[in-house]
Design a protein around this motif. Structure first.
Motif, PDB file in Angstrom:
ATOM      1  N   ILE A   2      -9.889  13.193  15.671  1.00 33.58           N
ATOM      2  CA  ILE A   2      -9.841  14.580  15.921  1.00 33.58           C
ATOM      3  C   ILE A   2      -9.893  15.130  17.200  1.00 33.58           C
ATOM      4  O   ILE A   2     -10.207  14.730  18.298  1.00 33.58           O
ATOM      5  N   THR A   3      -9.302  16.338  17.150  1.00 37.78           N
ATOM      6  CA  THR A   3      -9.253  17.087  18.429  1.00 37.78           C
ATOM      7  C   THR A   3     -10.556  17.668  19.037  1.00 37.78           C
ATOM      8  O   THR A   3     -11.584  17.764  18.091  1.00 37.78           O
ATOM      9  N   THR A   4     -10.800  18.250  20.134  1.00 33.05           N
ATOM     10  CA  THR A   4     -12.010  18.858  20.518  1.00 33.05           C
ATOM     11  C   THR A   4     -12.527  20.016  19.722  1.00 33.05           C
ATOM     12  O   THR A   4     -13.588  20.268  19.536  1.00 33.05           O
ATOM     13  N   ARG A   5     -11.348  20.829  19.457  1.00 28.35           N
ATOM     14  CA  ARG A   5     -11.737  21.976  18.748  1.00 28.35           C
ATOM     15  C   ARG A   5     -12.316  22.011  17.215  1.00 28.35           C
ATOM     16  O   ARG A   5     -13.059  22.284  16.916  1.00 28.35           O
ATOM     17  N   VAL A   6     -11.707  20.735  16.705  1.00 21.47           N
ATOM     18  CA  VAL A   6     -12.120  20.205  15.330  1.00 21.47           C
ATOM     19  C   VAL A   6     -13.735  19.770  15.371  1.00 21.47           C
ATOM     20  O   VAL A   6     -14.276  19.951  14.736  1.00 21.47           O
ATOM     21  N   ARG A   7     -13.735  19.096  16.396  1.00 22.45           N
ATOM     22  CA  ARG A   7     -14.973  18.234  16.737  1.00 22.45           C
ATOM     23  C   ARG A   7     -16.043  19.429  17.027  1.00 22.45           C
ATOM     24  O   ARG A   7     -17.251  19.358  16.300  1.00 22.45           O
ATOM     25  N   GLU A   8     -15.740  20.209  17.732  1.00 23.86           N
ATOM     26  CA  GLU A   8     -16.745  21.352  18.015  1.00 23.86           C
ATOM     27  C   GLU A   8     -17.023  22.209  16.826  1.00 23.86           C
ATOM     28  O   GLU A   8     -18.114  22.430  16.506  1.00 23.86           O
ATOM     29  N   ALA A   9     -16.014  22.323  15.928  1.00 23.19           N
ATOM     30  CA  ALA A   9     -16.199  23.235  14.717  1.00 23.19           C
ATOM     31  C   ALA A   9     -16.975  22.445  13.917  1.00 23.19           C
ATOM     32  O   ALA A   9     -18.019  22.900  12.968  1.00 23.19           O
ATOM     33  N   ALA A  10     -16.720  21.292  13.599  1.00 25.47           N
ATOM     34  CA  ALA A  10     -17.573  20.422  12.649  1.00 25.47           C
ATOM     35  C   ALA A  10     -18.809  20.365  13.124  1.00 25.47           C
ATOM     36  O   ALA A  10     -19.759  20.433  12.135  1.00 25.47           O
ATOM     37  N   ASP A  15     -23.201  23.706   6.393  1.00 24.46           N
ATOM     38  CA  ASP A  15     -23.222  23.674   5.033  1.00 24.46           C
ATOM     39  C   ASP A  15     -22.560  22.626   4.657  1.00 24.46           C
ATOM     40  O   ASP A  15     -21.839  22.509   3.460  1.00 24.46           O
ATOM     41  N   ALA A  16     -22.454  21.516   5.303  1.00 27.45           N
ATOM     42  CA  ALA A  16     -21.895  20.145   4.843  1.00 27.45           C
ATOM     43  C   ALA A  16     -22.286  19.538   3.646  1.00 27.45           C
ATOM     44  O   ALA A  16     -23.627  19.776   3.456  1.00 27.45           O
ATOM     45  N   PRO A  17     -21.343  19.010   2.764  1.00 25.86           N
ATOM     46  CA  PRO A  17     -20.097  19.021   2.883  1.00 25.86           C
ATOM     47  C   PRO A  17     -19.271  20.201   2.995  1.00 25.86           C
ATOM     48  O   PRO A  17     -19.840  21.191   2.150  1.00 25.86           O
ATOM     49  N   ALA A  18     -18.145  20.198   3.735  1.00 29.30           N
ATOM     50  CA  ALA A  18     -17.446  21.248   3.560  1.00 29.30           C
ATOM     51  C   ALA A  18     -15.855  21.071   4.135  1.00 29.30           C
ATOM     52  O   ALA A  18     -15.848  19.934   4.708  1.00 29.30           O
ATOM     53  N   LEU A  20     -12.800  21.970   6.245  1.00 35.40           N
ATOM     54  CA  LEU A  20     -12.269  22.523   7.497  1.00 35.40           C
ATOM     55  C   LEU A  20     -10.765  22.503   7.828  1.00 35.40           C
ATOM     56  O   LEU A  20     -10.122  21.351   7.704  1.00 35.40           O
ATOM     57  N   TYR A  21     -10.280  23.829   7.908  1.00 40.07           N
ATOM     58  CA  TYR A  21      -8.757  23.870   7.878  1.00 40.07           C
ATOM     59  C   TYR A  21      -8.281  24.539   9.214  1.00 40.07           C
ATOM     60  O   TYR A  21      -8.816  25.365   9.710  1.00 40.07           O
ATOM     61  N   ASP A  22      -7.620  23.661  10.069  1.00 38.81           N
ATOM     62  CA  ASP A  22      -7.334  24.091  11.509  1.00 38.81           C
ATOM     63  C   ASP A  22      -5.696  24.777  11.163  1.00 38.81           C
ATOM     64  O   ASP A  22      -4.721  24.132  11.179  1.00 38.81           O
ATOM     65  N   LEU A  23      -5.653  26.161  11.100  1.00 39.88           N
ATOM     66  CA  LEU A  23      -4.584  26.731  10.702  1.00 39.88           C
ATOM     67  C   LEU A  23      -3.814  26.933  11.827  1.00 39.88           C
ATOM     68  O   LEU A  23      -2.485  26.983  11.666  1.00 39.88           O
ATOM     69  N   MET A 358     -22.113  17.671 -11.386  1.00 41.25           N
ATOM     70  CA  MET A 358     -22.386  19.072 -11.176  1.00 41.25           C
ATOM     71  C   MET A 358     -23.180  19.392  -9.873  1.00 41.25           C
ATOM     72  O   MET A 358     -24.094  20.036  -9.646  1.00 41.25           O
ATOM     73  N   HIS A 359     -22.785  18.472  -8.748  1.00 42.35           N
ATOM     74  CA  HIS A 359     -23.224  18.785  -7.237  1.00 42.35           C
ATOM     75  C   HIS A 359     -22.344  20.024  -6.818  1.00 42.35           C
ATOM     76  O   HIS A 359     -21.748  20.632  -7.377  1.00 42.35           O
ATOM     77  N   PRO A 360     -23.217  20.629  -6.022  1.00 44.02           N
ATOM     78  CA  PRO A 360     -22.743  21.939  -5.302  1.00 44.02           C
ATOM     79  C   PRO A 360     -21.321  21.724  -4.780  1.00 44.02           C
ATOM     80  O   PRO A 360     -20.837  20.607  -4.299  1.00 44.02           O
ATOM     81  N   LYS A 361     -20.441  22.777  -5.037  1.00 42.14           N
ATOM     82  CA  LYS A 361     -19.281  22.823  -4.212  1.00 42.14           C
ATOM     83  C   LYS A 361     -19.341  22.781  -2.920  1.00 42.14           C
ATOM     84  O   LYS A 361     -20.153  23.283  -2.084  1.00 42.14           O
ATOM     85  N   PRO A 362     -18.112  22.201  -2.138  1.00 37.85           N
ATOM     86  CA  PRO A 362     -18.117  22.093  -0.724  1.00 37.85           C
ATOM     87  C   PRO A 362     -17.749  23.791  -0.215  1.00 37.85           C
ATOM     88  O   PRO A 362     -17.254  24.606  -0.865  1.00 37.85           O
ATOM     89  N   GLY A 363     -18.286  23.869   1.028  1.00 36.44           N
ATOM     90  CA  GLY A 363     -17.839  24.987   1.598  1.00 36.44           C
ATOM     91  C   GLY A 363     -16.505  25.014   2.316  1.00 36.44           C
ATOM     92  O   GLY A 363     -15.938  23.934   2.257  1.00 36.44           O
ATOM     93  N   PHE A 364     -15.879  26.251   2.529  1.00 37.29           N
ATOM     94  CA  PHE A 364     -14.618  26.146   3.175  1.00 37.29           C
ATOM     95  C   PHE A 364     -14.593  27.117   4.502  1.00 37.29           C
ATOM     96  O   PHE A 364     -14.933  28.357   4.603  1.00 37.29           O
ATOM     97  N   HIS A 365     -14.018  26.435   5.552  1.00 41.58           N
ATOM     98  CA  HIS A 365     -14.097  27.215   6.931  1.00 41.58           C
ATOM     99  C   HIS A 365     -12.581  26.904   7.328  1.00 41.58           C
ATOM    100  O   HIS A 365     -12.014  26.164   7.303  1.00 41.58           O
TER     101      HIS A 365
END
Length: 369
Positions: A2-10, A15-18, A20-23, A358-365
């Motif tokens: 993973i890139t540094t920006r993805v690592r830092e964002a993770a 709210d994991a599990p979630a 993460l989309y790198d637009l 019926m686990h919680p839905k993941p977050g989206f970032h």
């Protein structure tokens, strides 16, 4: 990796599990694909991932969208209202749509679109009975050898040459034949797709949609489809005046998505090491569907019991032995560690069985500029 920006964002996620989309990464990738395909129309296959932010990012780079249901049609049309995709048809989307998929309902056959992919003679007759205008591609499923494909689109998809011949005399000045749709297989490299294209483009039809099927390797994420070679090959094969369209899905969005979760338990059972993470394949069905190990990166954020540098099977929380992300991968994992599953941008959340247990839905970032 993973890139540094993805690592830092993770690491910032709470709210994991979630997901993460790198637009910006998607923007750069789609832009490069677009540049590699001069003279070829590029549509995105929405089935791969209909996430709103991904579609907005892709819209700058694609000529249109391929949808396969009334639901996808409504979703994309709401995002891109404006000029009709089909002249004289009110309410059509501002971004051209191709409507495909087997088993269309009468309501779906009435939906406004730039191209309607007809799957059978009976479907064409039902389309004619609606009384609407439409520009049609007949989905041809020829008997061609497809070597090395991960999935072949046989059986209910499209029609053989006899079916196409049955359709030809049915067209009118309102329902017009424009050409062929010919998506035959998935998981092919550029030479494999070009071998098929050499045959499929050798036709009297002035418009041919070659579909998608570009290979994505989960075992070797650094190995990417050779878009430059594919674009150059299509340019050499396309005859003057012939309109060629492709519809990639997975190969456009897989690399921009990540599924971020946490290790909740580690253990050994009969000598085999397991790490249990929050969530599971009801959030990310891709590995169990395709039978591969989902690539991942471990961020050492935990302080609990550990498995140190040994083959580990990473599983989710579901009550099924099929809830497996990766099997016997050499890794060090500790309770509380963050695990970032890569290549989760296609056929992931949208193809998963969300409500099992019926686990919680993941977050989206979303990572943005």
């Amino acid at each position: 990796m993973i890139t540094t920006r993805v690592r830092e964002a993770a690491l910032r996620l709470r709210d994991a599990p979630a997901y993460l989309y790198d637009l910006p990464a998607l923007h750069d990738h789609a832009s490069a694909v677009r540049r590699a395909l001069p003279g070829v129309e590029l549509y995105y296959a929405v089935k791969a991932n209909p996430d709103t932010e991904l579609l907005k990012t892709l819209a700058e780079h694609v000529d249109g969208f391929e949808v396969s249901s009334g639901g996808e049609h409504a979703h994309v049309s709401a995002l891109f209202p404006g000029e009709p995709g089909l002249p004289g048809t009110p309410g059509a989307t501002g971004k051209p749509l191709a409507l495909g998929g087997p088993g269309k309902t009468d309501a779906e056959l009435r939906l406004p679109c730039h191209r309607l992919h007809v799957e059978s003679p009976n479907e064409l007759r039902r389309l004619l009975a609606t009384g609407r205008e439409a520009d049609v591609l007949l989905r041809l499923n020829p008997d061609l050898p497809v070597e090395g494909a991960a999935l072949t689109m046989s059986g209910p998809f499209g029609m053989d040459e006899a079916g196409v011949r049955e359709c030809l005399p049915l067209f009118t000045d309102r329902v017009r034949l424009r050409g062929l749709h010919t998506h035959l297989a998935s998981g092919l490299d550029a030479p494999g797709l070009l071998r098929l294209a050499e045959t499929l483009l050798d036709t009297e039809y002035d418009e041919v949609n070659l579909g998608g099927g570009m290979a994505v390797s989960y075992a070797a994420p650094e190995s990417r489809f050779d878009w430059a070679a594919y674009g150059a090959g299509l340019a050499a094969l396309r005859r003057p005046g012939q309109r060629v369209r492709i519809e990639p899905g997975r190969a456009l969005t897989a690399y921009c998505g990540y599924y971020v979760t946490k290790v909740v338990d580690v253990k050994r059972v009969r000598g085999e090491a397991y790490a249990i993470v929050l969530g599971g394949t009801h959030h990310l069905r891709t590995p169990v569907t395709k039978g591969h190990d989902q690539p991942f990166t471990v961020l050492p954020t935990g302080s609990g019991p550990a498995l140190a540098d040994e083959p580990v099977t990473v599983v989710g929380q579901l009550c099924t032995p099929k809830d497996v992300f990766a099997r016997k991968i050499g890794a060090s994992l500790r309770v509380g560690d963050t695990v970032v599953f890569e290549m989760a941008g296609a056929y992931a959340w949208n193809i998963s069985h969300h409500d099992f247990l019926m686990h919680p839905k993941p977050g989206f970032h979303y990572l943005r500029d």
